[in-house]
Write a protein that holds these residues in place. Structure first.
Motif, PDB file in Angstrom:
ATOM      1  N   GLU A   1       0.830  -1.203   0.000  1.00  0.00           N
ATOM      2  CA  GLU A   1       0.000   0.000   0.000  1.00  0.00           C
ATOM      3  C   GLU A   1       0.866   1.255   0.000  1.00  0.00           C
ATOM      4  O   GLU A   1       0.587   2.210  -0.720  1.00  0.00           O
TER       5      GLU A   1
ATOM      6  N   GLY B   1       1.179   4.030  -2.979  1.00  0.00           N
ATOM      7  CA  GLY B   1       0.982   5.469  -2.732  1.00  0.00           C
ATOM      8  C   GLY B   1       2.156   6.288  -3.218  1.00  0.00           C
ATOM      9  O   GLY B   1       1.991   7.351  -3.803  1.00  0.00           O
TER      10      GLY B   1
ATOM     11  N   ARG C   1       2.350   9.134  -6.365  1.00  0.00           N
ATOM     12  CA  ARG C   1       2.861  10.493  -6.200  1.00  0.00           C
ATOM     13  C   ARG C   1       4.076  10.747  -7.090  1.00  0.00           C
ATOM     14  O   ARG C   1       4.302  11.854  -7.546  1.00  0.00           O
TER      15      ARG C   1
END
Length: 101
Positions: free
Chosen positions: A57, A61, A65
């Motif tokens: 996870e 993420g 980004r």
């Protein structure tokens, strides 16, 4: 019964048990464990799965980004990755169908 792969890994990690690892029989791989040890193994397995999911996870993420990180995720601590690989290898062996009662 321990799968032969796990028996060899334990032998490499912690030393011989008094039998040449090249001549192990099925009977040599039988190990009696109590319920407490089985529960500890289960908890460690659960923790490993949860940690891997958490890391996936976090990685996802970071990638969302900064897509330039694709080739760099998880390479900051080679010792930890080596330990995780060994742990995963042992867990895969423990999860083998032969280990089920």
């Amino acid at each position: 019964a321990l799968p032969p792969e796990l028996a060899f890994q334990l032998n490499e990690l912690f030393g011989p048990v008094g039998i040449d690892s090249g001549s192990l029989t099925v009977e040599d791989c039988v190990v009696h464990i109590d319920l407490n040890l089985a529960k500890v193994i289960h908890e460690k397995w659960k923790e490993s799965v949860m940690e891997r999911q958490r890391q996936e996870e976090v990685s996802c993420g970071k990638l969302m980004r900064d897509p330039s990180l694709v080739g760099h995720i998880g390479l900051d601590n080679p010792e930890q990755k080596s330990s995780q690989r060994m742990g995963k290898k042992l867990l895969k062996t423990l999860a083998a169908p032969e280990m089920l009662p």
